[in-house]
Design a protein around this motif. Structure first.
Motif, PDB file in Angstrom:
ATOM      1  N   ARG A  33      31.837  68.846 -56.470  1.00  0.00           N
ATOM      2  CA  ARG A  33      32.056  70.144 -57.048  1.00  0.00           C
ATOM      3  C   ARG A  33      33.802  70.216 -56.362  1.00  0.00           C
ATOM      4  O   ARG A  33      34.582  70.390 -57.572  1.00  0.00           O
ATOM      5  N   ALA A  34      33.906  69.740 -55.429  1.00  0.00           N
ATOM      6  CA  ALA A  34      35.186  69.277 -55.025  1.00  0.00           C
ATOM      7  C   ALA A  34      36.286  68.509 -56.012  1.00  0.00           C
ATOM      8  O   ALA A  34      37.593  69.045 -56.780  1.00  0.00           O
ATOM      9  N   LYS A  35      35.676  67.818 -56.413  1.00  0.00           N
ATOM     10  CA  LYS A  35      36.710  66.704 -57.345  1.00  0.00           C
ATOM     11  C   LYS A  35      36.487  67.352 -58.648  1.00  0.00           C
ATOM     12  O   LYS A  35      37.493  67.066 -59.427  1.00  0.00           O
ATOM     13  N   MET A  36      35.611  67.828 -59.428  1.00  0.00           N
ATOM     14  CA  MET A  36      35.600  68.663 -60.288  1.00  0.00           C
ATOM     15  C   MET A  36      36.659  70.184 -60.123  1.00  0.00           C
ATOM     16  O   MET A  36      37.371  70.178 -60.912  1.00  0.00           O
ATOM     17  N   ARG A  37      37.025  70.426 -59.720  1.00  0.00           N
ATOM     18  CA  ARG A  37      37.547  71.143 -59.273  1.00  0.00           C
ATOM     19  C   ARG A  37      39.382  70.646 -59.018  1.00  0.00           C
ATOM     20  O   ARG A  37      40.316  71.399 -60.204  1.00  0.00           O
ATOM     21  N   LEU A  38      39.725  69.548 -59.002  1.00  0.00           N
ATOM     22  CA  LEU A  38      40.369  69.637 -58.685  1.00  0.00           C
ATOM     23  C   LEU A  38      40.795  68.778 -60.099  1.00  0.00           C
ATOM     24  O   LEU A  38      42.043  68.555 -60.360  1.00  0.00           O
ATOM     25  N   GLN A  39      40.241  68.669 -60.829  1.00  0.00           N
ATOM     26  CA  GLN A  39      40.546  68.003 -62.188  1.00  0.00           C
ATOM     27  C   GLN A  39      41.015  69.211 -62.934  1.00  0.00           C
ATOM     28  O   GLN A  39      40.917  68.876 -63.929  1.00  0.00           O
ATOM     29  N   GLY A  40      40.557  70.535 -62.226  1.00  0.00           N
ATOM     30  CA  GLY A  40      41.354  71.452 -63.695  1.00  0.00           C
ATOM     31  C   GLY A  40      39.244  72.311 -64.057  1.00  0.00           C
ATOM     32  O   GLY A  40      39.564  73.464 -64.890  1.00  0.00           O
TER      33      GLY A  40
END
Length: 370
Positions: A333-340
Protein backbone atom coordinates in the motif's frame (compact mmCIF):
# COMPACT_ATOMS: atom_id res chain seq x y z
CA UNK A 1 90.50 -54.36 49.03
CA UNK A 2 90.66 -50.59 49.68
CA UNK A 3 93.84 -48.62 50.06
CA UNK A 4 93.33 -45.92 52.67
CA UNK A 5 94.66 -42.41 52.18
CA UNK A 6 93.93 -39.24 54.09
CA UNK A 7 93.81 -37.34 50.78
CA UNK A 8 91.04 -39.38 49.16
CA UNK A 9 88.49 -37.07 47.53
CA UNK A 10 86.35 -39.60 45.65
CA UNK A 11 85.50 -43.15 46.69
CA UNK A 12 84.07 -45.25 43.87
CA UNK A 13 83.57 -48.99 43.62
CA UNK A 14 82.28 -51.01 40.72
CA UNK A 15 81.37 -54.64 41.25
CA UNK A 16 80.72 -57.01 38.41
CA UNK A 17 79.89 -60.63 39.08
CA UNK A 18 80.84 -60.43 42.76
CA UNK A 19 79.50 -58.84 45.91
CA UNK A 20 81.04 -56.15 48.07
CA UNK A 21 80.20 -56.31 51.74
CA UNK A 22 79.08 -53.04 53.30
CA UNK A 23 81.29 -53.90 56.31
CA UNK A 24 84.29 -53.11 54.11
CA UNK A 25 82.83 -49.68 53.51
CA UNK A 26 82.18 -49.31 57.22
CA UNK A 27 85.77 -50.13 58.17
CA UNK A 28 87.02 -47.75 55.53
CA UNK A 29 84.91 -44.87 56.80
CA UNK A 30 86.17 -45.41 60.33
CA UNK A 31 89.32 -43.74 59.07
CA UNK A 32 89.55 -39.94 59.15
CA UNK A 33 88.97 -39.26 55.44
CA UNK A 34 88.51 -35.55 55.97
CA UNK A 35 88.88 -34.70 52.29
CA UNK A 36 86.45 -37.31 50.98
CA UNK A 37 84.20 -35.53 48.50
CA UNK A 38 82.12 -38.22 46.77
CA UNK A 39 81.04 -41.74 47.70
CA UNK A 40 79.85 -43.59 44.62
CA UNK A 41 79.12 -47.30 44.74
CA UNK A 42 77.98 -48.33 41.29
CA UNK A 43 74.98 -46.04 41.05
CA UNK A 44 74.21 -47.24 37.54
CA UNK A 45 71.31 -48.68 35.48
CA UNK A 46 72.32 -52.29 36.24
CA UNK A 47 71.99 -53.88 39.64
CA UNK A 48 75.14 -53.85 41.79
CA UNK A 49 76.17 -56.03 44.70
CA UNK A 50 76.91 -53.78 47.64
CA UNK A 51 75.23 -55.58 50.55
CA UNK A 52 74.89 -54.86 54.25
CA UNK A 53 73.97 -51.80 56.29
CA UNK A 54 75.03 -48.19 56.05
CA UNK A 55 77.90 -47.14 58.28
CA UNK A 56 77.07 -44.68 61.08
CA UNK A 57 80.37 -42.95 60.26
CA UNK A 58 79.52 -42.03 56.70
CA UNK A 59 78.60 -38.49 57.69
CA UNK A 60 81.79 -37.86 59.60
CA UNK A 61 83.64 -36.44 56.58
CA UNK A 62 83.27 -32.67 56.72
CA UNK A 63 83.84 -32.32 52.97
CA UNK A 64 81.61 -35.22 51.91
CA UNK A 65 79.06 -33.61 49.59
CA UNK A 66 77.90 -36.45 47.28
CA UNK A 67 76.70 -39.91 48.31
CA UNK A 68 75.63 -42.14 45.42
CA UNK A 69 74.66 -45.57 46.70
CA UNK A 70 71.67 -46.27 44.49
CA UNK A 71 70.85 -49.61 42.87
CA UNK A 72 72.48 -51.86 45.45
CA UNK A 73 71.29 -54.33 48.09
CA UNK A 74 71.64 -52.22 51.21
CA UNK A 75 69.52 -53.04 54.25
CA UNK A 76 68.73 -51.54 57.62
CA UNK A 77 67.92 -47.96 58.56
CA UNK A 78 69.52 -44.65 57.61
CA UNK A 79 71.98 -43.62 60.34
CA UNK A 80 71.39 -40.19 61.85
CA UNK A 81 75.02 -39.22 61.36
CA UNK A 82 74.56 -39.47 57.60
CA UNK A 83 72.34 -36.39 57.52
CA UNK A 84 74.31 -34.17 59.90
CA UNK A 85 76.63 -32.71 57.26
CA UNK A 86 75.70 -29.15 56.29
CA UNK A 87 77.92 -29.41 53.18
CA UNK A 88 75.94 -32.33 51.70
CA UNK A 89 74.65 -31.61 48.19
CA UNK A 90 73.42 -34.99 46.90
CA UNK A 91 72.07 -38.05 48.69
CA UNK A 92 71.03 -40.97 46.47
CA UNK A 93 69.91 -44.22 48.11
CA UNK A 94 67.33 -45.30 45.53
CA UNK A 95 66.68 -48.93 44.49
CA UNK A 96 67.66 -50.34 47.87
CA UNK A 97 64.41 -52.03 48.84
CA UNK A 98 65.96 -53.29 52.09
CA UNK A 99 66.36 -49.77 53.51
CA UNK A 100 63.51 -49.08 55.92
CA UNK A 101 62.52 -46.86 58.83
CA UNK A 102 61.86 -43.14 58.90
CA UNK A 103 64.09 -40.26 57.89
CA UNK A 104 66.48 -39.06 60.55
CA UNK A 105 66.47 -35.36 61.38
CA UNK A 106 68.07 -33.59 58.42
CA UNK A 107 67.71 -29.95 59.40
CA UNK A 108 71.51 -29.67 59.27
CA UNK A 109 71.60 -30.40 55.52
CA UNK A 110 70.91 -26.81 54.51
CA UNK A 111 72.98 -27.17 51.33
CA UNK A 112 71.19 -30.26 49.98
CA UNK A 113 70.12 -30.16 46.33
CA UNK A 114 69.03 -33.74 45.58
CA UNK A 115 67.20 -36.30 47.74
CA UNK A 116 66.44 -39.54 45.91
CA UNK A 117 64.99 -42.46 47.87
CA UNK A 118 62.64 -44.00 45.31
CA UNK A 119 62.06 -47.76 45.42
CA UNK A 120 63.06 -48.15 49.05
CA UNK A 121 61.08 -49.13 52.16
CA UNK A 122 61.46 -45.74 53.83
CA UNK A 123 58.28 -44.76 55.72
CA UNK A 124 56.86 -41.73 57.51
CA UNK A 125 55.66 -38.35 56.28
CA UNK A 126 57.40 -35.53 54.42
CA UNK A 127 59.06 -33.36 57.08
CA UNK A 128 57.92 -29.73 57.13
CA UNK A 129 61.56 -28.75 57.64
CA UNK A 130 62.29 -29.65 54.00
CA UNK A 131 60.56 -26.43 53.02
CA UNK A 132 63.51 -24.45 54.40
CA UNK A 133 66.29 -25.88 52.24
CA UNK A 134 67.28 -22.94 50.02
CA UNK A 135 69.01 -24.96 47.30
CA UNK A 136 66.74 -27.99 47.07
CA UNK A 137 66.02 -28.86 43.43
CA UNK A 138 64.95 -32.51 43.20
CA UNK A 139 63.07 -34.89 45.52
CA UNK A 140 61.98 -38.41 44.55
CA UNK A 141 60.17 -40.58 47.09
CA UNK A 142 58.08 -42.65 44.67
CA UNK A 143 57.61 -46.36 45.35
CA UNK A 144 58.30 -45.97 49.06
CA UNK A 145 56.22 -46.61 52.16
CA UNK A 146 55.77 -42.93 52.89
CA UNK A 147 52.14 -41.92 53.51
CA UNK A 148 50.40 -38.85 54.83
CA UNK A 149 48.14 -40.62 57.27
CA UNK A 150 47.33 -43.81 59.14
CA UNK A 151 43.53 -43.85 58.86
CA UNK A 152 41.17 -44.12 55.89
CA UNK A 153 38.52 -42.21 57.82
CA UNK A 154 40.88 -39.25 58.26
CA UNK A 155 41.76 -39.27 54.56
CA UNK A 156 38.08 -39.29 53.56
CA UNK A 157 37.33 -36.29 55.78
CA UNK A 158 40.35 -34.21 54.74
CA UNK A 159 40.69 -32.03 51.59
CA UNK A 160 43.23 -33.50 49.22
CA UNK A 161 45.75 -30.65 49.45
CA UNK A 162 45.70 -30.84 53.25
CA UNK A 163 47.16 -34.34 52.95
CA UNK A 164 50.44 -32.77 51.83
CA UNK A 165 52.74 -30.49 53.83
CA UNK A 166 51.51 -26.92 53.65
CA UNK A 167 54.32 -25.90 51.27
CA UNK A 168 53.17 -28.40 48.59
CA UNK A 169 49.94 -28.82 46.58
CA UNK A 170 48.45 -30.98 43.82
CA UNK A 171 48.14 -29.17 40.50
CA UNK A 172 45.75 -29.92 37.64
CA UNK A 173 48.33 -31.72 35.51
CA UNK A 174 47.27 -35.37 35.46
CA UNK A 175 49.83 -38.04 34.65
CA UNK A 176 49.31 -41.76 34.21
CA UNK A 177 50.29 -43.96 37.12
CA UNK A 178 50.55 -47.75 37.31
CA UNK A 179 48.97 -48.76 40.60
CA UNK A 180 50.35 -52.29 40.21
CA UNK A 181 53.96 -51.08 40.11
CA UNK A 182 56.15 -53.00 42.53
CA UNK A 183 53.72 -55.91 42.94
CA UNK A 184 55.39 -58.98 41.48
CA UNK A 185 52.49 -61.36 42.02
CA UNK A 186 49.69 -59.74 40.02
CA UNK A 187 47.30 -62.51 41.11
CA UNK A 188 47.11 -60.74 44.46
CA UNK A 189 45.29 -57.84 42.83
CA UNK A 190 41.52 -57.72 43.00
CA UNK A 191 40.06 -58.11 39.47
CA UNK A 192 38.16 -54.82 39.89
CA UNK A 193 41.13 -52.88 41.27
CA UNK A 194 42.20 -50.17 38.79
CA UNK A 195 45.82 -50.37 37.73
CA UNK A 196 46.05 -47.42 35.35
CA UNK A 197 45.09 -44.16 37.02
CA UNK A 198 45.40 -40.45 36.27
CA UNK A 199 46.95 -38.66 39.24
CA UNK A 200 47.73 -35.03 39.99
CA UNK A 201 51.35 -33.87 40.10
CA UNK A 202 52.91 -32.19 43.12
CA UNK A 203 54.19 -28.61 42.99
CA UNK A 204 55.86 -26.24 45.42
CA UNK A 205 53.56 -23.50 46.72
CA UNK A 206 55.35 -20.18 46.23
CA UNK A 207 52.48 -18.08 47.57
CA UNK A 208 53.15 -18.80 51.25
CA UNK A 209 54.69 -16.13 53.44
CA UNK A 210 58.35 -16.75 54.27
CA UNK A 211 57.73 -16.95 58.00
CA UNK A 212 55.38 -19.90 57.40
CA UNK A 213 58.13 -22.21 56.12
CA UNK A 214 61.56 -20.54 56.30
CA UNK A 215 62.47 -21.84 59.74
CA UNK A 216 66.16 -21.00 59.36
CA UNK A 217 65.60 -17.55 57.84
CA UNK A 218 67.71 -18.52 54.83
CA UNK A 219 67.92 -16.54 51.56
CA UNK A 220 65.40 -18.51 49.52
CA UNK A 221 63.94 -16.87 46.40
CA UNK A 222 60.62 -17.65 44.71
CA UNK A 223 62.54 -18.38 41.52
CA UNK A 224 64.43 -21.16 43.28
CA UNK A 225 61.22 -22.56 44.76
CA UNK A 226 59.46 -22.68 41.38
CA UNK A 227 62.27 -24.85 39.98
CA UNK A 228 61.85 -27.60 42.57
CA UNK A 229 60.79 -31.00 41.21
CA UNK A 230 58.80 -33.23 43.53
CA UNK A 231 58.02 -36.86 42.69
CA UNK A 232 55.62 -38.43 45.18
CA UNK A 233 53.61 -41.65 44.83
CA UNK A 234 49.79 -41.45 44.95
CA UNK A 235 50.05 -43.94 47.82
CA UNK A 236 51.22 -41.00 49.94
CA UNK A 237 47.78 -39.38 49.62
CA UNK A 238 45.94 -42.73 49.62
CA UNK A 239 45.08 -42.25 45.92
CA UNK A 240 42.85 -39.27 46.74
CA UNK A 241 44.60 -37.17 44.08
CA UNK A 242 43.77 -39.75 41.39
CA UNK A 243 40.88 -40.48 39.07
CA UNK A 244 40.03 -43.05 36.41
CA UNK A 245 41.41 -42.95 32.90
CA UNK A 246 39.14 -41.50 30.16
CA UNK A 247 36.22 -43.78 29.31
CA UNK A 248 35.74 -44.95 32.91
CA UNK A 249 33.71 -43.61 35.80
CA UNK A 250 35.02 -43.46 39.36
CA UNK A 251 32.97 -45.31 41.97
CA UNK A 252 33.76 -44.10 45.50
CA UNK A 253 30.87 -45.77 47.28
CA UNK A 254 31.91 -47.73 50.39
CA UNK A 255 30.64 -51.00 48.91
CA UNK A 256 32.84 -50.53 45.81
CA UNK A 257 36.13 -49.89 47.59
CA UNK A 258 39.02 -52.26 47.03
CA UNK A 259 41.87 -52.93 49.52
CA UNK A 260 45.30 -51.75 48.37
CA UNK A 261 47.58 -54.76 48.15
CA UNK A 262 50.78 -52.78 48.59
CA UNK A 263 50.13 -51.79 52.18
CA UNK A 264 49.23 -55.38 53.03
CA UNK A 265 52.54 -56.57 51.60
CA UNK A 266 54.45 -54.00 53.64
CA UNK A 267 53.48 -55.77 56.86
CA UNK A 268 54.58 -59.13 55.44
CA UNK A 269 58.06 -58.04 54.35
CA UNK A 270 60.25 -59.35 57.14
CA UNK A 271 63.49 -58.19 55.50
CA UNK A 272 62.30 -54.59 55.88
CA UNK A 273 60.09 -54.61 58.99
CA UNK A 274 57.06 -52.33 59.05
CA UNK A 275 56.96 -50.07 62.08
CA UNK A 276 53.57 -49.60 63.70
CA UNK A 277 50.14 -50.96 62.82
CA UNK A 278 49.41 -52.23 59.34
CA UNK A 279 47.55 -49.77 57.14
CA UNK A 280 44.07 -50.62 55.87
CA UNK A 281 44.20 -48.54 52.71
CA UNK A 282 41.43 -48.66 50.11
CA UNK A 283 41.01 -47.36 46.61
CA UNK A 284 38.03 -46.75 44.33
CA UNK A 285 36.78 -48.81 41.41
CA UNK A 286 36.75 -47.69 37.78
CA UNK A 287 33.68 -48.76 35.84
CA UNK A 288 33.26 -48.57 32.08
CA UNK A 289 31.31 -45.43 31.21
CA UNK A 290 27.73 -46.15 30.10
CA UNK A 291 25.10 -43.73 28.97
CA UNK A 292 22.22 -43.57 31.52
CA UNK A 293 19.05 -45.47 30.56
CA UNK A 294 15.69 -43.68 30.82
CA UNK A 295 12.93 -45.17 32.92
CA UNK A 296 9.33 -45.55 31.63
CA UNK A 297 8.32 -42.34 33.37
CA UNK A 298 11.28 -40.58 31.82
CA UNK A 299 10.39 -41.79 28.35
CA UNK A 300 6.73 -40.69 28.77
CA UNK A 301 7.84 -37.30 30.03
CA UNK A 302 10.25 -36.94 27.13
CA UNK A 303 7.47 -37.79 24.62
CA UNK A 304 5.03 -35.30 26.17
CA UNK A 305 7.69 -32.65 26.22
CA UNK A 306 8.43 -33.26 22.55
CA UNK A 307 4.76 -33.06 21.61
CA UNK A 308 4.32 -29.83 23.55
CA UNK A 309 7.36 -28.35 21.90
CA UNK A 310 5.94 -29.30 18.46
CA UNK A 311 2.64 -27.55 19.22
CA UNK A 312 4.43 -24.44 20.39
CA UNK A 313 6.54 -24.37 17.23
CA UNK A 314 3.43 -24.73 14.99
CA UNK A 315 1.59 -21.90 16.75
CA UNK A 316 4.65 -19.70 16.63
CA UNK A 317 5.09 -20.41 12.91
CA UNK A 318 1.47 -19.46 12.16
CA UNK A 319 1.78 -16.26 14.12
CA UNK A 320 4.95 -15.36 12.30
CA UNK A 321 3.35 -16.04 8.92
CA UNK A 322 0.30 -13.89 9.79
CA UNK A 323 2.46 -11.06 10.98
CA UNK A 324 4.65 -11.31 7.90
CA UNK A 325 1.54 -11.15 5.63
CA UNK A 326 0.29 -8.01 7.35
CA UNK A 327 3.65 -6.33 7.05
CA UNK A 328 3.77 -7.18 3.35
CA UNK A 329 0.31 -5.66 2.75
CA UNK A 330 1.35 -2.45 4.45
CA UNK A 331 4.47 -2.34 2.31
CA UNK A 332 2.46 -2.76 -0.94
CA UNK A 333 0.00 0.00 0.00
CA UNK A 334 2.79 2.41 0.84
CA UNK A 335 4.49 1.70 -2.45
CA UNK A 336 1.25 2.30 -4.38
CA UNK A 337 0.67 5.65 -2.65
CA UNK A 338 4.15 6.75 -3.58
CA UNK A 339 3.28 5.97 -7.20
CA UNK A 340 0.16 8.21 -7.05
CA UNK A 341 -2.47 5.54 -6.70
CA UNK A 342 -5.42 6.81 -4.62
CA UNK A 343 -6.03 5.37 -1.27
CA UNK A 344 -8.22 2.34 -1.14
CA UNK A 345 -11.99 3.09 -0.77
CA UNK A 346 -12.02 6.56 -2.44
CA UNK A 347 -12.91 7.17 -6.10
CA UNK A 348 -13.47 10.32 -8.28
CA UNK A 349 -16.08 10.09 -11.08
CA UNK A 350 -16.05 12.79 -13.78
CA UNK A 351 -18.98 12.96 -16.27
CA UNK A 352 -18.54 15.25 -19.29
CA UNK A 353 -21.44 16.49 -21.47
CA UNK A 354 -19.73 16.00 -24.81
CA UNK A 355 -22.71 16.57 -27.09
CA UNK A 356 -24.43 19.29 -25.08
CA UNK A 357 -27.35 17.29 -23.96
CA UNK A 358 -27.45 19.16 -20.71
CA UNK A 359 -29.02 22.14 -22.41
CA UNK A 360 -26.28 24.54 -21.56
CA UNK A 361 -24.47 26.67 -24.09
CA UNK A 362 -21.08 25.33 -23.47
CA UNK A 363 -22.02 21.96 -22.21
CA UNK A 364 -21.38 20.94 -18.62
CA UNK A 365 -19.32 18.77 -16.30
CA UNK A 366 -20.82 16.71 -13.53
CA UNK A 367 -18.40 15.74 -10.78
CA UNK A 368 -19.29 13.34 -8.11
CA UNK A 369 -17.24 11.68 -5.37
CA UNK A 370 -18.19 8.30 -4.28
Amino acid sequence: MFRVSHHVQQLQASTTGSSLAASHLTSLLLCPLKRLHTTSMCSCPVACSLVGTLSPYMGSGNNLVNIRLGNNSLTGTIPGNLTSNSQMLLLELYDNIGLYGTFPAIQSMVGIRTLDFHNTSISGTIPEIWASFPYLEYVDITSTRMTCCTSQAYVDATPVNDLLPKFLFFDGNLTQYDAARGIEDKDLLDPVQPTDLMCGSVQRDTSLQRDEWNYFDLPVTNNALSKQKWHISPVYSWYKNCTCTPGFDQDNSPSARVPVVKTTLWCKNWSAPWQGDCLDMYTFQCRLHEEPQLSLQGKVGLALGGALMFVVLVVAANMCMAYASKVRRLYVRAKMRLQGVPKHGKMSLVVTDIEGYSGGAGGGVLTSKL
